[in-house]
Write a protein that holds these residues in place. Structure first.
Motif, mmCIF file in Angstrom:
data_model
loop_
_atom_site.group_PDB
_atom_site.id
_atom_site.type_symbol
_atom_site.label_atom_id
_atom_site.label_comp_id
_atom_site.label_asym_id
_atom_site.label_seq_id
_atom_site.Cartn_x
_atom_site.Cartn_y
_atom_site.Cartn_z
ATOM 1 N N PRO A 227 3.458 3.533 -5.446
ATOM 2 C CA PRO A 227 2.710 4.511 -6.234
ATOM 3 C C PRO A 227 2.210 3.924 -7.547
ATOM 4 O O PRO A 227 2.827 3.029 -8.133
ATOM 5 C CB PRO A 227 3.742 5.618 -6.493
ATOM 6 C CG PRO A 227 4.777 5.449 -5.440
ATOM 7 C CD PRO A 227 4.841 3.979 -5.164
ATOM 8 N N VAL A 228 1.090 4.441 -8.004
ATOM 9 C CA VAL A 228 0.575 4.039 -9.304
ATOM 10 C C VAL A 228 1.538 4.494 -10.397
ATOM 11 O O VAL A 228 2.270 5.470 -10.243
ATOM 12 C CB VAL A 228 -0.824 4.631 -9.562
ATOM 13 C CG1 VAL A 228 -1.832 4.079 -8.567
ATOM 14 C CG2 VAL A 228 -0.795 6.153 -9.518
ATOM 15 N N TRP B 223 0.820 -1.214 0.000
ATOM 16 C CA TRP B 223 0.000 0.000 0.000
ATOM 17 C C TRP B 223 0.855 1.266 0.000
ATOM 18 O O TRP B 223 0.347 2.352 0.253
ATOM 19 C CB TRP B 223 -0.969 -0.030 1.174
ATOM 20 C CG TRP B 223 -1.747 -1.309 1.176
ATOM 21 C CD1 TRP B 223 -1.666 -2.318 2.092
ATOM 22 C CD2 TRP B 223 -2.695 -1.742 0.195
ATOM 23 N NE1 TRP B 223 -2.499 -3.342 1.748
ATOM 24 C CE2 TRP B 223 -3.143 -3.015 0.585
ATOM 25 C CE3 TRP B 223 -3.198 -1.176 -0.979
ATOM 26 C CZ2 TRP B 223 -4.088 -3.739 -0.159
ATOM 27 C CZ3 TRP B 223 -4.127 -1.893 -1.711
ATOM 28 C CH2 TRP B 223 -4.563 -3.156 -1.308
ATOM 29 N N VAL C 288 -10.511 3.763 -7.877
ATOM 30 C CA VAL C 288 -9.725 3.701 -6.651
ATOM 31 C C VAL C 288 -10.428 2.735 -5.706
ATOM 32 O O VAL C 288 -11.596 2.401 -5.901
ATOM 33 C CB VAL C 288 -9.561 5.086 -5.976
ATOM 34 C CG1 VAL C 288 -8.726 6.015 -6.832
ATOM 35 C CG2 VAL C 288 -10.907 5.712 -5.665
ATOM 36 N N HIS D 146 -8.893 -5.011 -2.905
ATOM 37 C CA HIS D 146 -8.665 -4.599 -4.280
ATOM 38 C C HIS D 146 -9.980 -4.276 -4.983
ATOM 39 O O HIS D 146 -10.042 -4.236 -6.206
ATOM 40 C CB HIS D 146 -7.924 -5.702 -5.040
ATOM 41 C CG HIS D 146 -6.540 -5.957 -4.529
ATOM 42 N ND1 HIS D 146 -5.852 -7.120 -4.788
ATOM 43 C CD2 HIS D 146 -5.709 -5.201 -3.763
ATOM 44 C CE1 HIS D 146 -4.661 -7.079 -4.214
ATOM 45 N NE2 HIS D 146 -4.548 -5.920 -3.578
ATOM 46 N N GLN E 167 -1.440 6.409 -4.330
ATOM 47 C CA GLN E 167 -2.422 5.587 -5.021
ATOM 48 C C GLN E 167 -3.723 6.343 -5.297
ATOM 49 O O GLN E 167 -3.920 6.867 -6.390
ATOM 50 C CB GLN E 167 -2.654 4.295 -4.224
ATOM 51 C CG GLN E 167 -1.378 3.469 -4.089
ATOM 52 C CD GLN E 167 -1.551 2.162 -3.336
ATOM 53 O OE1 GLN E 167 -2.630 1.794 -2.904
ATOM 54 N NE2 GLN E 167 -0.453 1.441 -3.162
ATOM 55 N N GLN E 168 -4.604 6.465 -4.310
ATOM 56 C CA GLN E 168 -5.900 7.108 -4.551
ATOM 57 C C GLN E 168 -5.770 8.583 -4.943
ATOM 58 O O GLN E 168 -6.389 9.039 -5.915
ATOM 59 C CB GLN E 168 -6.797 6.998 -3.304
ATOM 60 C CG GLN E 168 -7.291 5.620 -2.993
ATOM 61 C CD GLN E 168 -6.344 4.831 -2.110
ATOM 62 O OE1 GLN E 168 -5.252 5.299 -1.765
ATOM 63 N NE2 GLN E 168 -6.739 3.631 -1.745
ATOM 64 N N ASP F 11 2.915 10.341 -2.654
ATOM 65 C CA ASP F 11 1.976 11.166 -3.426
ATOM 66 C C ASP F 11 2.699 12.333 -4.092
ATOM 67 O O ASP F 11 2.423 12.664 -5.251
ATOM 68 C CB ASP F 11 0.867 11.672 -2.510
ATOM 69 C CG ASP F 11 -0.010 10.546 -1.999
ATOM 70 O OD1 ASP F 11 -0.955 10.166 -2.704
ATOM 71 O OD2 ASP F 11 0.255 10.022 -0.901
#
Length: 279
Positions: A47-48, A44, A63, A68, A94-95, A119
């Motif tokens: 990063p994307v 978690w 998201v 998942h 991520q989100q 982020d």
């Protein structure tokens, strides 16, 4: 932040489990523990990638709140462009970046500096505008009343000792008509022995409510290593607490744990959508 049982991956970390004294600060402990999890490449905290951001800019995005499982798109406003979104205890790159790429004005709030750095890394890499703020989810004093249209809170209040101030603060900083989306753990999963779960066995050991602080120091080290302190919160605290703060519940869904033997027997994750009434 995200999810229970991550601590198993950090048992060999440099930290020893904190000795509990009268002045022990679980928030400070969890800040250090989450920073260590970032260093250990926790799931978690990854990063994307640029391809996810590129798709989000074209309107193809999702998201998660629980495991998942993508949040249903109809839980969000039909148009995110310009929507003020607070990603609460949701660092990790991520989100927040995905929602920013989808057009939202995003603030990511988290207890871990290294989670927030993820982020910032994505924002710099992909030319996104988002704000990161360090703090405890029980205190949103950095924000004015009615500052946000949407709050997204993936599974993270499992690391928070008391949920009442969380619901009161989220209610305060949401505008009337705003939406709160929360993922949390089914408290029943905490009756099981952690080490037995790693052996794919269900061994009933704990009474509820449970906190890893209830264990002896040796048992905490055996089960949780240097990971964050966790708390099982009852459904009264989770759902009843939102209602007591003034929210109106609109949706509820459940899902099995994405990486746990309990998935064969019960839904370990719960997600709720609630709104702040306009009057």
């Amino acid at each position: 932040m995200h999810y229970r049982r991550i601590s198993q991956r950090s048992k060999q970390g440099a930290l020893g489990f904190a000795v509990v004294t009268e002045d022990f600060d679980p928030t400070a402990h969890n800040r250090v523990a989450w920073d260590e999890l970032v260093d250990n490449d926790n799931e978690w905290s990854r990063p994307v990638g640029p391809e996810i951001i590129a798709k989000a800019r074209q309107g193809d995005w999702s998201v998660v709140l629980i495991g998942h499982e993508p949040i249903p798109r109809d839980w969000f406003p039909s148009d995110l462009a310009g929507a003020r979104v607070l990603c609460l205890a949701s660092g990790g790159g991520q989100q927040g970046p995905v929602l920013a790429a989808a057009g939202a004005r995003v603030t990511v709030f988290d207890n871990s500096p290294k989670q927030l750095a993820r982020d910032d890394e994505v924002a710099a890499r992909d030319g996104l505008e988002l704000r990161t703020v360090l703090g405890d989810m029980r205190d949103l004093g950095a924000f004015d009343d009615a500052s946000f249209d949407v709050i997204v809170n993936p599974v993270s209040n499992v690391f928070c000792p008391d949920l009442t101030p969380v619901w009161e603060e989220t209610f305060r900083v949401l505008r009337p008509g705003g939406t709160l989306m929360v993922g949390f753990m089914n408290p029943d999963v905490y009756i099981f022995d952690e080490v037995a779960l790693d052996r794919q066995e269900l061994v009933v050991r704990h009474r509820l409510p449970f906190s890893s602080l209830d264990l002896s120091e040796s048992d905490r080290m055996r089960a949780y290593g240097s990971g964050p302190i966790e708390y099982s919160h009852s459904l009264t605290e989770q759902i009843g607490g939102q209602l007591a703060a003034g929210f109106v519940l609109t949706h509820l869904s459940e899902a099995p744990h994405h990486a746990d033997v309990t998935a064969q027997h019960l839904s370990a994750y719960i997600a709720t959508r609630a709104v702040k009434p306009r009057v």
